[in-house]
Motif scaffolding. Sequence first.
Motif, PDB file in Angstrom:
ATOM      1  N   ARG A  16      35.714  37.562  46.684  1.00  0.00           N
ATOM      2  CA  ARG A  16      34.347  37.925  46.344  1.00  0.00           C
ATOM      3  C   ARG A  16      34.141  39.434  46.528  1.00  0.00           C
ATOM      4  O   ARG A  16      33.443  40.078  45.747  1.00  0.00           O
ATOM      5  CB  ARG A  16      33.384  37.134  47.235  1.00  0.00           C
ATOM      6  CG  ARG A  16      31.930  37.238  46.839  1.00  0.00           C
ATOM      7  CD  ARG A  16      31.670  36.632  45.470  1.00  0.00           C
ATOM      8  NE  ARG A  16      30.434  37.119  44.911  1.00  0.00           N
ATOM      9  CZ  ARG A  16      29.281  36.450  44.923  1.00  0.00           C
ATOM     10  NH1 ARG A  16      29.260  35.226  45.405  1.00  0.00           N
ATOM     11  NH2 ARG A  16      28.201  36.966  44.435  1.00  0.00           N
ATOM     12  N   VAL A  59      36.364  41.647  46.043  1.00  0.00           N
ATOM     13  CA  VAL A  59      36.991  42.255  44.867  1.00  0.00           C
ATOM     14  C   VAL A  59      36.090  42.072  43.656  1.00  0.00           C
ATOM     15  O   VAL A  59      35.812  43.022  42.913  1.00  0.00           O
ATOM     16  CB  VAL A  59      38.377  41.606  44.602  1.00  0.00           C
ATOM     17  CG1 VAL A  59      38.939  42.070  43.276  1.00  0.00           C
ATOM     18  CG2 VAL A  59      39.328  41.913  45.740  1.00  0.00           C
ATOM     19  N   PHE A  60      35.611  40.854  43.481  1.00  0.00           N
ATOM     20  CA  PHE A  60      34.746  40.498  42.345  1.00  0.00           C
ATOM     21  C   PHE A  60      33.530  41.410  42.285  1.00  0.00           C
ATOM     22  O   PHE A  60      33.103  41.837  41.220  1.00  0.00           O
ATOM     23  CB  PHE A  60      34.326  39.035  42.532  1.00  0.00           C
ATOM     24  CG  PHE A  60      33.481  38.461  41.427  1.00  0.00           C
ATOM     25  CD1 PHE A  60      34.058  38.042  40.238  1.00  0.00           C
ATOM     26  CD2 PHE A  60      32.117  38.303  41.586  1.00  0.00           C
ATOM     27  CE1 PHE A  60      33.295  37.486  39.223  1.00  0.00           C
ATOM     28  CE2 PHE A  60      31.343  37.749  40.575  1.00  0.00           C
ATOM     29  CZ  PHE A  60      31.930  37.342  39.387  1.00  0.00           C
ATOM     30  N   GLN A  90      40.536  32.097  40.782  1.00  0.00           N
ATOM     31  CA  GLN A  90      41.522  33.128  41.114  1.00  0.00           C
ATOM     32  C   GLN A  90      42.202  32.823  42.442  1.00  0.00           C
ATOM     33  O   GLN A  90      43.397  33.019  42.609  1.00  0.00           O
ATOM     34  CB  GLN A  90      40.843  34.496  41.213  1.00  0.00           C
ATOM     35  CG  GLN A  90      40.364  35.022  39.886  1.00  0.00           C
ATOM     36  CD  GLN A  90      39.741  36.396  40.031  1.00  0.00           C
ATOM     37  OE1 GLN A  90      40.418  37.346  40.390  1.00  0.00           O
ATOM     38  NE2 GLN A  90      38.452  36.499  39.779  1.00  0.00           N
ATOM     39  N   THR A 102      46.404  33.527  40.648  1.00  0.00           N
ATOM     40  CA  THR A 102      46.473  34.645  39.706  1.00  0.00           C
ATOM     41  C   THR A 102      45.152  35.376  39.828  1.00  0.00           C
ATOM     42  O   THR A 102      44.118  34.872  39.406  1.00  0.00           O
ATOM     43  CB  THR A 102      46.678  34.143  38.268  1.00  0.00           C
ATOM     44  OG1 THR A 102      47.903  33.418  38.239  1.00  0.00           O
ATOM     45  CG2 THR A 102      46.753  35.303  37.293  1.00  0.00           C
ATOM     46  N   ALA A 138      42.746  39.226  40.549  1.00  0.00           N
ATOM     47  CA  ALA A 138      42.571  40.668  40.528  1.00  0.00           C
ATOM     48  C   ALA A 138      42.630  41.148  41.974  1.00  0.00           C
ATOM     49  O   ALA A 138      42.010  40.551  42.851  1.00  0.00           O
ATOM     50  CB  ALA A 138      41.224  41.005  39.913  1.00  0.00           C
ATOM     51  N   ASP A 139      43.381  42.216  42.225  1.00  0.00           N
ATOM     52  CA  ASP A 139      43.529  42.659  43.620  1.00  0.00           C
ATOM     53  C   ASP A 139      42.509  43.720  44.016  1.00  0.00           C
ATOM     54  O   ASP A 139      42.483  44.162  45.153  1.00  0.00           O
ATOM     55  CB  ASP A 139      44.957  43.162  43.877  1.00  0.00           C
ATOM     56  CG  ASP A 139      45.265  44.449  43.114  1.00  0.00           C
ATOM     57  OD1 ASP A 139      44.444  44.839  42.261  1.00  0.00           O
ATOM     58  OD2 ASP A 139      46.320  45.046  43.372  1.00  0.00           O
ATOM     59  N   GLY A 140      41.681  44.137  43.065  1.00  0.00           N
ATOM     60  CA  GLY A 140      40.667  45.135  43.391  1.00  0.00           C
ATOM     61  C   GLY A 140      41.121  46.546  43.109  1.00  0.00           C
ATOM     62  O   GLY A 140      40.337  47.481  43.215  1.00  0.00           O
ATOM     63  N   LEU A 141      42.408  46.707  42.767  1.00  0.00           N
ATOM     64  CA  LEU A 141      42.933  48.044  42.491  1.00  0.00           C
ATOM     65  C   LEU A 141      43.343  48.168  41.023  1.00  0.00           C
ATOM     66  O   LEU A 141      44.007  49.116  40.627  1.00  0.00           O
ATOM     67  CB  LEU A 141      44.147  48.324  43.380  1.00  0.00           C
ATOM     68  CG  LEU A 141      43.868  48.343  44.879  1.00  0.00           C
ATOM     69  CD1 LEU A 141      45.163  48.346  45.670  1.00  0.00           C
ATOM     70  CD2 LEU A 141      43.026  49.552  45.238  1.00  0.00           C
ATOM     71  N   GLY A 142      42.960  47.174  40.232  1.00  0.00           N
ATOM     72  CA  GLY A 142      43.296  47.225  38.814  1.00  0.00           C
ATOM     73  C   GLY A 142      44.506  46.401  38.421  1.00  0.00           C
ATOM     74  O   GLY A 142      44.908  46.417  37.266  1.00  0.00           O
ATOM     75  N   ASN A 143      45.110  45.707  39.378  1.00  0.00           N
ATOM     76  CA  ASN A 143      46.282  44.898  39.055  1.00  0.00           C
ATOM     77  C   ASN A 143      45.938  43.413  39.070  1.00  0.00           C
ATOM     78  O   ASN A 143      45.102  42.979  39.854  1.00  0.00           O
ATOM     79  CB  ASN A 143      47.398  45.114  40.082  1.00  0.00           C
ATOM     80  CG  ASN A 143      47.616  46.572  40.356  1.00  0.00           C
ATOM     81  OD1 ASN A 143      47.818  47.359  39.433  1.00  0.00           O
ATOM     82  ND2 ASN A 143      47.536  46.940  41.622  1.00  0.00           N
ATOM     83  N   ILE A 144      46.625  42.664  38.210  1.00  0.00           N
ATOM     84  CA  ILE A 144      46.521  41.211  38.277  1.00  0.00           C
ATOM     85  C   ILE A 144      47.773  40.706  38.977  1.00  0.00           C
ATOM     86  O   ILE A 144      48.892  40.953  38.518  1.00  0.00           O
ATOM     87  CB  ILE A 144      46.372  40.599  36.876  1.00  0.00           C
ATOM     88  CG1 ILE A 144      45.064  41.097  36.245  1.00  0.00           C
ATOM     89  CG2 ILE A 144      46.367  39.081  36.958  1.00  0.00           C
ATOM     90  CD1 ILE A 144      44.844  40.639  34.840  1.00  0.00           C
TER      91      ILE A 144
END
Lengths: 279, 460
Positions: free
Chosen positions: B272, B274-275, B353, B358, B360-366
């Motif tokens: 959350r 990250v979301f 997620q 799978t 989003a890590d919050g830094l732009g990566n999946i």
Amino acid sequence: MTFSLRFRAAVVSIVLLAAFLGIWHLATRPTAAATNMSPEYAKLMGLTATQGKSAMPGPLDVGAKLWEHLRQPFYDNGPNDKGLGIQLGYSIARVGLGYLLAVVVAIPLGFLIGMSPLMSKALDPFIQVLKPISPLAWMPLALYTIKDSSISAIFVIFICSVWPMLLNTAFGVASVRKEWINVARTLEVGTVRRAFTVILPAAAPTILTGMRISIGIAWLVIVAAEMLVGGTGIGYFVWNEWNNLSITNVIIAILMIGIVGMLLDQILARFTRMVTFPE
Amino acid sequence: MSTFDNPFDPNRHLHAGGCSCGRHVSEAEHQAAQLQAQSAIESEQKRYEGVVASAVMRAMFPQDVARRAFLKSVGAATAAAALSQFFPLKTATEAFAQGGPLEKKDLKVGFIPITCATPIIMAAPMGFYAKNGLNVEVIKTAGWAVIRDKTLNKEYDAAHMLSPMPLAITMGAGSNPIPFTMPAVENINGQAITLSIKHKDKRNPKDWKGFKFAVPFDYSMHNYLLRYYLAEHGLDPDTDVQIRAVPPPEMVANLRADNIDGFLGPDPMNQRAVFDGAGFIHILTKDIWEGHPCCAFAASKEFVTTMPNTYGALLKSIIQATAYAHKAENRKEIANAIAPANYLNQPPIVLEQILTGTFADGLGNIVTQPNRVDFDPFPWQSFAVWIMTQMKRWGQVKGDIDYAGIAAQVYLATDATRLMKEAGLTPPTATTKSFSVMGKTFDPAKPEDYLASFKIRKAS
């Protein structure tokens, strides 16, 4: 042409409200949207992260959500998801019950204390110690001994609304004019009759003021108590929406709590006016 | 070792560090084995057989190595046949599968709205309780202490708890001793260290001096894992950083408000954060200790003893739900079942997620980590021993501890064990296993040596 004070006050109120909503709306406008985000990644993110939507909802968000709640206030989707109307109903019922219990205990006891200087002196230390205890401090103790969370919540309402009523009743009864009592004495009116025909009407405004303070406190406390024990009620609703980080719903709940609190206060205020007498 | 794995497979790798469960050389091999195991489990009946047989097998060969040698020398089929010679596997399985008439059908089970409670929650909308003849209401509860009180009050028949809680309660740490039982672990893995987005360049824990962290409860895996992680990187969690107990929803709000620098919290709060764009996931706890327990299913001893059949049916529902949740292909469905306001009250995409791994890590990566959270109910007593070493390490309990005794008393072995006892049989004794936390192997037989090996610890 001069407008009545009432009308002018209403205009100022509306202007203030409009200004407040306007500032709120401006303060919560979205900031720049994130640019360098891949579409797959953006799908996994919320609006705050992707479109720069403010974490604080604006008045329009709240209004839309409020309309959603008001259209369907009594839905029931199981033990943890009920409509706003049902939640408020639970809270009002709890407050009503705890408050009635307090009335039943506080007013006779207040009479006793007010009419008997001996009891007044004897009970005073207890009242003084019990009065300042935060209602929520009773909660763990209540849960532990009563062993039922919803009765515990009612008990907490009772214990916090009993003191203002008790003190006001005692004060009202004790400060009934001596002349009136003496007149009753000369007419050989008995103690019980004197209490009902002379003291009660004379002390009624003070007693009702105490009751009005109490209902305010009871309504303040129920939200905190329900947040703690959970299950049902508007306090639980706030907690549940806080878990979900839905500030919109929290604001709606705050608004509802305010409106209901105001209504309860107005009801008691009306009663107070009814029993007030010109001297 | 997962309870749902086939105990008769002699080719299982025992200590390889390559895959997520530690038994396969690579993650790919692990997946293949998983698939194979899943296709083997065709029916509920088979699954019970697996659980019971696995317990019996462990009882006979507490040592993994010895069991493997035995299986290798005689073959799995022969081993199963040999086993059923002197242990009525069929009867025990039936006893476990059926049970007697239910003492009580309408039950209330409390939960805290976090993904750790997934099996307890999903069993309601997905019909696992109903299948076992129970009408269970799952009730969202405001906090751990309230859950404990309501379970004691008998408002709840059973509840979701943190796995160190029953130990702390039993040892009288932070509360009065209360007889609670913990017959099943709810979830393994499933937590993460989330940092404020402003620290996205400070990925080295050595730079975290002076940080303020939040954990949900003092007696939680979150607290122990965070402290362990910090200490392994040379930070003293008591002096170099601040760690405070904060309710999970407030973690995200505090992160956004800059009141804390990060937290080791339960999901959905990590995802959350990250979301909502407030934080990023620094490390999943599965990378600290692969397969660590987190939350648990707990019931008062009284409930267990006075209503054994109801308890059996309830536990069976939970074990069935846990087995269902263990399978990756069901995770999306589960996410949608538990997202509504009645349960977790979260956007479905956040739960999806977390459960599918799978994310989003919050830094732009999946990132793809299929067992970011996993479900395995067996309450290994070595878990309890590890938790107690950490309680002692950080000064929560003092003096000598009867590690094995308390572990056995609180972490009840599976229900299979109980039913075997009822049938007059000796329950399995293999309730411990070794594992490693951040590359350091833990031997449950020598807790004091393990404890002494840490440089950073509270002086006691």
